[in-house]
Design a protein around this motif. Structure first.
Motif, PDB file in Angstrom:
ATOM      1  N   THR A  11      34.053  51.997  50.944  1.00  0.00           N
ATOM      2  CA  THR A  11      32.646  52.321  50.739  1.00  0.00           C
ATOM      3  C   THR A  11      32.090  51.403  49.657  1.00  0.00           C
ATOM      4  OG1 THR A  11      33.115  54.621  51.259  1.00  0.00           O
ATOM      5  CG2 THR A  11      31.037  54.162  50.132  1.00  0.00           C
ATOM      6  N   ARG A  12      30.908  50.858  49.906  1.00  0.00           N
ATOM      7  CA  ARG A  12      30.270  49.995  48.907  1.00  0.00           C
ATOM      8  C   ARG A  12      29.892  50.813  47.689  1.00  0.00           C
ATOM      9  NH1 ARG A  12      27.755  47.175  53.473  1.00  0.00           N
ATOM     10  NH2 ARG A  12      28.752  45.154  53.535  1.00  0.00           N
ATOM     11  N   GLY A  13      30.095  50.229  46.533  1.00  0.00           N
ATOM     12  CA  GLY A  13      29.774  50.911  45.288  1.00  0.00           C
ATOM     13  C   GLY A  13      28.388  50.569  44.781  1.00  0.00           C
ATOM     14  N   PHE A  14      27.516  50.090  45.659  1.00  0.00           N
ATOM     15  CA  PHE A  14      26.157  49.749  45.252  1.00  0.00           C
ATOM     16  C   PHE A  14      25.216  49.961  46.420  1.00  0.00           C
ATOM     17  CE2 PHE A  14      27.965  45.909  47.047  1.00  0.00           C
ATOM     18  CZ  PHE A  14      26.930  45.315  47.742  1.00  0.00           C
ATOM     19  N   ASP A  15      23.942  50.102  46.101  1.00  0.00           N
ATOM     20  CA  ASP A  15      22.916  50.271  47.120  1.00  0.00           C
ATOM     21  C   ASP A  15      22.513  48.893  47.634  1.00  0.00           C
ATOM     22  OD1 ASP A  15      19.966  50.284  47.959  1.00  0.00           O
ATOM     23  OD2 ASP A  15      20.435  52.427  47.912  1.00  0.00           O
ATOM     24  N   VAL A  16      22.774  48.638  48.900  1.00  0.00           N
ATOM     25  CA  VAL A  16      22.520  47.322  49.490  1.00  0.00           C
ATOM     26  C   VAL A  16      21.033  46.965  49.423  1.00  0.00           C
ATOM     27  CG1 VAL A  16      22.645  45.970  51.624  1.00  0.00           C
ATOM     28  CG2 VAL A  16      24.544  47.433  50.977  1.00  0.00           C
ATOM     29  N   GLN A  42      23.567  43.138  39.868  1.00  0.00           N
ATOM     30  CA  GLN A  42      24.580  43.966  39.212  1.00  0.00           C
ATOM     31  C   GLN A  42      25.743  44.261  40.158  1.00  0.00           C
ATOM     32  OE1 GLN A  42      22.472  47.350  37.561  1.00  0.00           O
ATOM     33  NE2 GLN A  42      21.436  46.074  36.051  1.00  0.00           N
ATOM     34  N   VAL A  43      26.185  43.178  40.806  1.00  0.00           N
ATOM     35  CA  VAL A  43      27.253  43.272  41.798  1.00  0.00           C
ATOM     36  C   VAL A  43      28.206  42.100  41.571  1.00  0.00           C
ATOM     37  CG1 VAL A  43      27.749  43.243  44.279  1.00  0.00           C
ATOM     38  CG2 VAL A  43      25.695  44.365  43.449  1.00  0.00           C
ATOM     39  N   ARG A  44      29.474  42.321  41.801  1.00  0.00           N
ATOM     40  CA  ARG A  44      30.476  41.252  41.655  1.00  0.00           C
ATOM     41  C   ARG A  44      30.348  40.258  42.816  1.00  0.00           C
ATOM     42  NH1 ARG A  44      34.553  42.494  37.961  1.00  0.00           N
ATOM     43  NH2 ARG A  44      34.470  44.641  37.228  1.00  0.00           N
ATOM     44  N   PRO A  45      30.726  39.005  42.570  1.00  0.00           N
ATOM     45  CA  PRO A  45      30.601  37.973  43.615  1.00  0.00           C
ATOM     46  C   PRO A  45      31.262  38.360  44.941  1.00  0.00           C
ATOM     47  CG  PRO A  45      31.128  36.943  41.523  1.00  0.00           C
ATOM     48  CD  PRO A  45      31.214  38.436  41.313  1.00  0.00           C
ATOM     49  N   GLY A  46      32.448  38.911  44.890  1.00  0.00           N
ATOM     50  CA  GLY A  46      33.134  39.289  46.124  1.00  0.00           C
ATOM     51  C   GLY A  46      32.350  40.309  46.937  1.00  0.00           C
ATOM     52  N   SER A  47      31.694  41.226  46.237  1.00  0.00           N
ATOM     53  CA  SER A  47      30.889  42.234  46.926  1.00  0.00           C
ATOM     54  C   SER A  47      29.642  41.623  47.548  1.00  0.00           C
ATOM     55  CB  SER A  47      30.493  43.344  45.950  1.00  0.00           C
ATOM     56  OG  SER A  47      31.644  44.029  45.490  1.00  0.00           O
ATOM     57  N   VAL A  48      29.053  40.627  46.860  1.00  0.00           N
ATOM     58  CA  VAL A  48      27.883  39.939  47.417  1.00  0.00           C
ATOM     59  C   VAL A  48      28.277  39.229  48.698  1.00  0.00           C
ATOM     60  CG1 VAL A  48      26.184  38.116  47.058  1.00  0.00           C
ATOM     61  CG2 VAL A  48      26.735  39.676  45.191  1.00  0.00           C
ATOM     62  N   TYR A  49      29.377  38.485  48.652  1.00  0.00           N
ATOM     63  CA  TYR A  49      29.834  37.753  49.836  1.00  0.00           C
ATOM     64  C   TYR A  49      30.187  38.708  50.971  1.00  0.00           C
ATOM     65  CZ  TYR A  49      29.897  33.390  47.224  1.00  0.00           C
ATOM     66  OH  TYR A  49      29.525  32.284  46.504  1.00  0.00           O
ATOM     67  N   ALA A  50      30.822  39.837  50.637  1.00  0.00           N
ATOM     68  CA  ALA A  50      31.200  40.803  51.676  1.00  0.00           C
ATOM     69  C   ALA A  50      29.971  41.443  52.317  1.00  0.00           C
ATOM     70  CB  ALA A  50      32.107  41.882  51.078  1.00  0.00           C
ATOM     71  N   ALA A  51      28.948  41.711  51.511  1.00  0.00           N
ATOM     72  CA  ALA A  51      27.764  42.397  52.041  1.00  0.00           C
ATOM     73  C   ALA A  51      26.779  41.455  52.715  1.00  0.00           C
ATOM     74  CB  ALA A  51      27.058  43.152  50.911  1.00  0.00           C
TER      75      ALA A  51
END
Length: 193
Positions: free
Chosen positions: A4-9, A38-47
């Motif tokens: 589950t993503r830990g941020f609001d897309v 306010q998101v880590r690079p890996g999460s940005v790339y994944a989303a």
């Protein structure tokens, strides 16, 4: 089952949109985006994928929110000319006191990308076509309501798009409300008797 993503897309995309809008694509680093979102690079790339894909998503978000709201002002007015006046009044307010002080994300991006990325240029062309269509519809209504001078009509939509694009560029130099109102008033004055 995926994590589950830990941020609001949507919130993250809005933050990226504002960052691109303020700085432009080339001047915005992934570090700038991650900090704003306010998101880590890996999460940005994944989303969202790479920076270009995130930028394309931001352009689409801009069209779905900022552009749709502006076009809604044109179509919701009781008359065609009132719709145009409402649009320009809101545009000027946003240029003086809001996010439009950075210009228009689409206009800024057209300058940055027009010849180097046909896919992104297509997204920008769609935005301009939607604005042109809204202006043409308002002018058609205004003609039917007897608000326009003879010879004026939906064919003037292209002129209004050009005026808006010029105002968007001008806004970045902070010309002030009076100068922007003068431009809009001059453009609309040429349409009425």
């Amino acid at each position: 089952m995926g994590r589950t993503r830990g941020f609001d897309v949507g919130e993250a995309l809005d933050a990226a949109l504002r960052t691109f809008w303020q700085q432009g694509f080339d001047a915005t680093s992934m570090q700038d985006l991650c900090q704003a979102m306010q998101v880590r690079p890996g999460s940005v790339y994944a989303a969202f994928g790479a920076k270009r894909e995130l930028f394309a998503a931001a352009l689409r978000r801009y069209a779905e929110t900022v552009t749709a709201e502006a076009v809604g002002r044109i179509t919701a007015a009781p008359t065609g000319m009132q719709g145009l006046r409402d649009y320009f009044a809101h545009l000027i307010d946003a240029m003086v006191d809001g996010d439009r002080r950075w210009g228009c994300l689409i206009t800024n991006s057209v300058v940055e990308f027009a010849t180097r990325d046909p896919d992104l240029a297509g997204l920008m062309s769609l935005h301009l076509a939607n604005l042109r269509a809204a202006f043409a519809a308002a002018l058609t209504r205004a003609r039917a309501e007897g608000e326009l001078r003879p010879g004026a009509g939906p064919e003037s939509a292209e002129l209004l798009v050009a005026v808006v694009q010029g105002m968007n560029v001008l806004a970045k130099s902070r010309p002030g409300r009076a100068a922007l109102e003068s431009v809009a008033a001059s453009a609309l004055a040429g349409l009425v008797p």
